[in-house]
Design a protein around this motif. Sequence first.
Motif, PDB file in Angstrom:
ATOM      1  N   UNK A  80       0.833  -1.203   0.000  1.00 58.50           N
ATOM      2  CA  UNK A  80       0.000   0.000   0.000  1.00 58.50           C
ATOM      3  C   UNK A  80       0.871   1.257   0.000  1.00 58.50           C
ATOM      4  N   UNK A  81       2.062   1.121   0.579  1.00 59.32           N
ATOM      5  CA  UNK A  81       3.086   2.158   0.489  1.00 59.32           C
ATOM      6  C   UNK A  81       4.389   1.476   0.088  1.00 59.32           C
ATOM      7  N   UNK A  82       5.019   1.967  -0.954  1.00 63.80           N
ATOM      8  CA  UNK A  82       6.268   1.385  -1.459  1.00 63.80           C
ATOM      9  C   UNK A  82       7.286   2.500  -1.668  1.00 63.80           C
ATOM     10  N   UNK A  83       8.522   2.232  -1.300  1.00 59.98           N
ATOM     11  CA  UNK A  83       9.594   3.186  -1.532  1.00 59.98           C
ATOM     12  C   UNK A  83      10.762   2.481  -2.208  1.00 59.98           C
ATOM     13  N   UNK A  84      11.529   3.254  -2.954  1.00 54.59           N
ATOM     14  CA  UNK A  84      12.632   2.672  -3.712  1.00 54.59           C
ATOM     15  C   UNK A  84      13.679   2.088  -2.766  1.00 54.59           C
ATOM     16  N   UNK A  85      14.165   0.905  -3.115  1.00 52.37           N
ATOM     17  CA  UNK A  85      15.168   0.224  -2.302  1.00 52.37           C
ATOM     18  C   UNK A  85      16.526   0.923  -2.466  1.00 52.37           C
ATOM     19  N   UNK A  86      17.193   1.206  -1.341  1.00 52.39           N
ATOM     20  CA  UNK A  86      18.481   1.900  -1.349  1.00 52.39           C
ATOM     21  C   UNK A  86      19.490   1.108  -0.530  1.00 52.39           C
ATOM     22  N   UNK A  87      20.812   1.387  -0.682  1.00 50.36           N
ATOM     23  CA  UNK A  87      21.814   0.695   0.141  1.00 50.36           C
ATOM     24  C   UNK A  87      21.558   0.869   1.638  1.00 50.36           C
ATOM     25  N   UNK A  88      21.099   2.039   2.046  1.00 53.89           N
ATOM     26  CA  UNK A  88      20.811   2.262   3.460  1.00 53.89           C
ATOM     27  C   UNK A  88      19.689   1.354   3.943  1.00 53.89           C
ATOM     28  N   UNK A  89      18.631   1.215   3.126  1.00 53.78           N
ATOM     29  CA  UNK A  89      17.528   0.337   3.509  1.00 53.78           C
ATOM     30  C   UNK A  89      17.969  -1.125   3.542  1.00 53.78           C
ATOM     31  N   UNK A  90      18.810  -1.509   2.582  1.00 53.93           N
ATOM     32  CA  UNK A  90      19.298  -2.890   2.567  1.00 53.93           C
ATOM     33  C   UNK A  90      20.139  -3.182   3.807  1.00 53.93           C
ATOM     34  N   UNK A  91      20.972  -2.205   4.228  1.00 54.79           N
ATOM     35  CA  UNK A  91      21.775  -2.378   5.437  1.00 54.79           C
ATOM     36  C   UNK A  91      20.885  -2.489   6.671  1.00 54.79           C
ATOM     37  N   UNK A  92      19.827  -1.689   6.712  1.00 56.15           N
ATOM     38  CA  UNK A  92      18.890  -1.775   7.833  1.00 56.15           C
ATOM     39  C   UNK A  92      18.214  -3.138   7.880  1.00 56.15           C
TER      40      UNK A  92
END
Length: 347
Positions: free
Chosen positions: A279-291
């Motif tokens: 329902x809410x999507x945001x672009x995947x980033x290196x910071x998100x992958x690390x989290x």
Amino acid sequence: MSAQRLLVRQVALLVTTLCLLQTGWSAHWSDKDRTPVRKDLCPEEGDWTQGGGSCYQLVKSPTQWIMAEYLCREYFHQEAMPVKITSKEENDFVWKLIGDRDVWIGLQDISNPDRDVGVWQWSDGTNMTRKMYKNWYPGSPNGNGETCALFWEGGEGTWDDVHCREEYPFICELDIDECAKGLHKCSPKALCENTGDGYECECAIGYDGDGYTCEKLKPGQQSKKQKPKEKKPKKVERSYKDLDKCVKGLNKCAPQAICENVGESYRCTCAMGYVGDGFTCQRDTPQLREQRRKQKELEEQQQKEQQQKEEQQKEEQQKEEQPTQEQPKEEVESGESDKKEEVKEEL
């Protein structure tokens, strides 16, 4: 004509007009000089407003387009539906009635949403043709999955296409059947047919005319004005229980998500390269992958600690149960020794 007779005629015309106004008669949009309609023919329940040959009910509570169509018929009146605009006069009347606000109308694109040019259809099943009245805002409809129409706030009565899952007020329309209520001006020798936005008169077999006046045909004479009836368009039946909400744009998935229809509901999944609940999507980033990596390690560590704790509790429980399991063995051995002593005494 003398001045006195002219004055009498003007007075009579004025009196007739006042009588019609007092009894609540008005003209129909499609035939102003032939179709008088009383204003007291709308349902008593609800806040209906009569205009032309229809009654209108404005509902200010916002809802999705499909629910507006459902509520008009199921809640307000079984024959009501979202408004169908057939002329400039009706468009202006409804626009003044609703005020300057976004309001759903009964117009939807029923074609494949991937097509640039859609097939727009009114709620009564009538497809919009080039000859029919329309009042789109310049540049609309523009596609992009926007398959439902509304009066656009600030558009001075023009229409715009938007996503059907958005929520806006809506207005229901209930047609007044002039034929059934005897409000038509067809000839006694004609057949009256209600058309949804007015009525049509057609002289019966053996008579000729425009339907308002019919004359009997002479032997061997053929009617010149009778026209073959046009086939009415087939209405698209809509199911409210198992409706493909993905195809019709009735879901709340994010623009970056993939919608999957599941029976009476649907499932949203973020597309590749995006993360979220659908329902809410945001672009995947290196910071998100690390989290996510740290979160996964933390969850694995917590799971490992939980397993160790459960194993420790299990071992402690086994130790507590071990003496109780050995006790019966000691009792058996003592019982056997007692029997041996009894045998020795007998000997």
